[in-house]
Design an enzyme around this catalytic site. Structure first.
Site, mmCIF file in Angstrom:
data_model
loop_
_atom_site.group_PDB
_atom_site.id
_atom_site.type_symbol
_atom_site.label_atom_id
_atom_site.label_comp_id
_atom_site.label_asym_id
_atom_site.label_seq_id
_atom_site.Cartn_x
_atom_site.Cartn_y
_atom_site.Cartn_z
ATOM 1 N N GLY A 126 0.823 -1.215 0.000
ATOM 2 C CA GLY A 126 0.000 0.000 0.000
ATOM 3 C C GLY A 126 0.848 1.252 0.000
ATOM 4 O O GLY A 126 0.363 2.345 -0.291
ATOM 5 N N LYS A 144 9.817 2.674 0.667
ATOM 6 C CA LYS A 144 8.666 2.590 1.584
ATOM 7 C C LYS A 144 8.211 4.012 1.896
ATOM 8 O O LYS A 144 8.983 4.808 2.415
ATOM 9 C CB LYS A 144 9.047 1.854 2.869
ATOM 10 N N ASP A 168 -2.825 6.970 2.587
ATOM 11 C CA ASP A 168 -2.059 7.953 1.816
ATOM 12 C C ASP A 168 -0.787 7.421 1.168
ATOM 13 O O ASP A 168 -0.109 8.134 0.422
ATOM 14 C CB ASP A 168 -1.728 9.158 2.709
ATOM 15 N N ARG A 176 14.615 0.395 1.252
ATOM 16 C CA ARG A 176 14.948 -0.868 1.919
ATOM 17 C C ARG A 176 15.565 -1.844 0.923
ATOM 18 O O ARG A 176 15.312 -1.753 -0.282
ATOM 19 C CB ARG A 176 13.699 -1.547 2.479
ATOM 20 N N ARG A 185 6.190 -12.511 1.098
ATOM 21 C CA ARG A 185 5.661 -12.808 2.438
ATOM 22 C C ARG A 185 4.787 -14.068 2.406
ATOM 23 O O ARG A 185 4.351 -14.484 1.329
ATOM 24 C CB ARG A 185 4.766 -11.641 2.889
ATOM 25 N N ASP A 226 1.216 -11.251 6.742
ATOM 26 C CA ASP A 226 1.746 -10.395 5.676
ATOM 27 C C ASP A 226 3.062 -9.735 6.081
ATOM 28 O O ASP A 226 3.696 -9.084 5.255
ATOM 29 C CB ASP A 226 0.712 -9.325 5.275
ATOM 30 N N ASN A 227 3.459 -9.907 7.337
ATOM 31 C CA ASN A 227 4.752 -9.372 7.773
ATOM 32 C C ASN A 227 5.764 -10.481 8.017
ATOM 33 O O ASN A 227 6.788 -10.263 8.662
ATOM 34 C CB ASN A 227 4.574 -8.538 9.042
ATOM 35 N N ASP A 233 9.252 -5.565 8.097
ATOM 36 C CA ASP A 233 8.212 -4.591 8.430
ATOM 37 C C ASP A 233 8.253 -4.185 9.906
ATOM 38 O O ASP A 233 7.533 -4.718 10.758
ATOM 39 C CB ASP A 233 6.810 -5.107 8.060
HETATM 40 P P1 AMP Z 1 1.596 -2.917 8.186
HETATM 41 O O1 AMP Z 1 0.754 -3.128 9.393
HETATM 42 O O2 AMP Z 1 2.437 -1.647 8.228
HETATM 43 O O3 AMP Z 1 2.403 -4.098 7.839
HETATM 44 O O4 AMP Z 1 0.591 -2.636 6.968
HETATM 45 C C1 AMP Z 1 -0.504 -3.463 6.679
HETATM 46 C C2 AMP Z 1 -1.044 -3.106 5.323
HETATM 47 O O5 AMP Z 1 -1.491 -1.755 5.302
HETATM 48 C C3 AMP Z 1 -0.063 -3.228 4.176
HETATM 49 O O6 AMP Z 1 -0.754 -3.688 3.056
HETATM 50 C C4 AMP Z 1 0.422 -1.828 4.002
HETATM 51 O O7 AMP Z 1 0.899 -1.590 2.702
HETATM 52 C C5 AMP Z 1 -0.831 -1.040 4.295
HETATM 53 N N1 AMP Z 1 -0.530 0.319 4.784
HETATM 54 C C6 AMP Z 1 -0.033 0.668 5.989
HETATM 55 N N2 AMP Z 1 0.089 1.997 6.079
HETATM 56 C C7 AMP Z 1 -0.322 2.519 4.899
HETATM 57 C C8 AMP Z 1 -0.432 3.835 4.366
HETATM 58 N N3 AMP Z 1 -0.077 4.912 5.063
HETATM 59 N N4 AMP Z 1 -0.912 3.965 3.113
HETATM 60 C C9 AMP Z 1 -1.266 2.901 2.383
HETATM 61 N N5 AMP Z 1 -1.195 1.639 2.832
HETATM 62 C C10 AMP Z 1 -0.724 1.437 4.069
HETATM 63 MG MG MG Z 2 3.420 -4.947 6.610
#
Ligand code: AMP
Ligand code: MG
Length: 487
Positions: free
Chosen positions: A92, A112, A124, A175, A182, A251-252, A261
């Site tokens: 994302g 990232k 965002d 990174r 994953r 996913d992490n 992550d």
């Molecule tokens: P995370 O918990 O950081 O591993 O993120 C979980 C999911 O949310 C992943 O698919 C990320 O790409 C998405 N994500 C986290 N923060 C954002 C952001 N600010 N904008 C878009 N996607 C995000």
């Molecule tokens: Mg993640």
């Protein structure tokens, strides 16, 4: 040594079909400023570290200017988040630019925080400076500790406002990892019933990351078995060093067993098995002492996603060794930290130690480092250790057992101390240290603290006499920092 323009960037991942990713360009970042550049990561891809001095370095490193050969994509994946399946996540806010050859293998380069992608789900696509500094420093700290992890090449900041609980400013981390694939990269296709894609992804991963299995008739099972072992060993390393990841969603979880992550992670200060570093984790699902079991749970999700490629029995057989691989790796690491030969018989000694550390709220890292200087002669009370305990009798009882074991099994005190110092770090990225670096960068544009931390964390087992204060336990103001997921 390459310049930005001559880095021979390719992109293996796009050899997979368009089902696996979306072509996505970075969104320009206003007024980018290179806040830090990691020369040791640059060396891995033979990038001349002096490229960081170029006026356009920040533009290259945040995606404003594309490195020649870049083919930026956002990868699709799904995942189990806090136990619940989310059918579509994906990058994302991350973009894979491509991969660069290094002396020891190929490194994928990923931005990232470079703006929204088709997988942003209304968010965002940005990352705030605070969390970017944390990821940047912690991935390098883990590397310094010898724990498998993604790496970080650079940190670029921008005045662009990003709204979380409050307005913050944006940053982009570049990174690097051999692969960012994953568990969730497989789960998404299992959920959709797309067995061909599962096979294609498994073939891709085997070809590039587990080539030793490419010619086996049971290559998919062996690949799963290798992920099981890598994950079990990673969990043992996290537990032995006192690292809490905070968001162990599938996913992490890296298919290479890398720490991946960095969000609301935390290192233990006092030894607290139930430590929850993520303040959104109200149930304590990802508490420190739950991590090994969660590793197993997550592997079961991966195994399930691979069942179109093997029987359920075969998948079960590959997961079965996880507890014993974890246990033996953990015992090996803990015995080394105690200066003892690896031996299952030491388990009682380890358990008893962790128990008295927890009851006495003793700082784990400081205790283990001081333990290197444990003296075995009969008159030695080992006061520097003993004084860390409220219940001195509990320490004395444990110390008597430890002493007996050392006398029976270990080298002389000086030799053992030397060996123990190579496995008991003096320096960790404690939350309060990260907070100080964040405050200086955010409030004064001062990145010197990031540089100092990077230096000390790259060699955390060495003494750094002029940086003694960085080994201190958290000051009172930082005893209860808990970190949010909103990064
Ligand atoms: P995370 O918990 O950081 O591993 O993120 C979980 C999911 O949310 C992943 O698919 C990320 O790409 C998405 N994500 C986290 N923060 C954002 C952001 N600010 N904008 C878009 N996607 C995000
Ligand atoms: Mg993640």
């Amino acid at each position: 040594m390459f310049e930005f323009e001559s880095l021979p960037l390719a992109n293996r991942f796009i050899s997979l079909s368009g089902e696996f990713y979306e072509n996505t360009l970075p969104t320009p970042l206003p007024q980018p400023r290179l806040l830090h550049f990691n020369r040791s990561a640059a060396e891995l891809i033979q990038l001349d570290p002096d490229q960081a001095a170029r006026a356009d370095a920040a533009d290259y490193l945040c995606g404003n200017r594309l490195l020649p050969g870049s083919q930026p994509v956002a990868a699709l994946y799904a995942g189990h988040q806090f136990g619940y399946f989310v059918p579509q996540l994906g990058d994302g806010r991350a973009l894979l630019l491509g991969d660069a050859p290094g002396a020891d293998g190929i490194w994928e380069l990923q931005l990232k925080g470079a703006g929204p992608t088709p997988f942003s789900r209304g968010s965002d696509g940005r990352a705030v400076l605070r969390s970017s500094i944390r990821e940047y420093l912690c991935s390098e700290a883990m590397h310094g500790l010898g724990i498998p992890t993604t790496r970080a090449l650079s940190l670029v900041g921008s005045p662009l406002p990003v709204y979380r609980e409050t307005a913050e400013s944006a940053a982009v981390v570049l990174r690097m990892a051999p692969s960012f694939i994953r568990f969730g990269s497989f789960e998404v296709f299992f959920y959709r019933g797309q067995a061909d894609e599962i096979r294609a992804l498994a073939d891709f991963v085997i070809a590039h990351h587990y080539p030793q299995f490419a010619d086996s008739s049971d290559k998919y099972a062996r690949f799963l078995g290798a992920v099981v072992v890598a994950t079990a060993k990673l969990m043992a390393q996290w537990q032995a060093v006192g690292f809490s990841h905070g968001v162990m969603n599938t996913d992490n979880m890296s298919i290479l067993g890398l720490t991946l992550d960095y969000g609301p992670f935390g290192f233990l200060d006092r030894y607290d098995p139930g430590f929850v570093c993520n303040h959104s984790d109200e149930m304590g699902r990802y508490a420190f002492d739950q991590q090994p079991d969660i590793g197993a749970w997550n592997l079961t999700r991966l195994a399930q996603a691979l069942t179109p490629l093997m029987s359920v029995e075969a998948a079960r057989a590959e997961i079965a060794p996880y507890p014993s691989v974890f246990a033996s790796s953990y015992i090996d690491l803990m015995c080394a930290k105690l200066g003892l030969p690896a031996d299952k018989d030491a388990v009682a000694l380890i358990t008893q130690l962790l128990d008295i550390l927890a009851k006495n709220r003793v700082d784990y890292t400081i205790f283990m480092r001081k333990l290197c200087d444990f003296g075995t002669d009969a008159q030695n009370l080992n006061a520097p250790l003993r004084d860390l305990f409220v219940d001195r009798a509990a320490f004395d009882a444990w110390a008597a057992l430890y002493r007996a074991r050392l006398l029976a099994h270990a080298a002389d005190d000086a030799t053992r101390a030397e060996r123990m110092r190579r496995v008991n770090p003096k320096y960790l990225l404690r939350n309060y240290l990260a907070e100080k670096a964040i405050a200086a960068a955010r409030d004064h544009g001062d990145t010197s603290e990031i540089e100092r931390l990077m230096q000390v964390l790259h060699s955390p087992y060495d003494e750094h006499p002029d940086m003694e204060s960085y080994a201190a336990p958290p000051p009172d103001w930082a005893q209860h920092i808990s970190v949010s997921c909103s990064s």
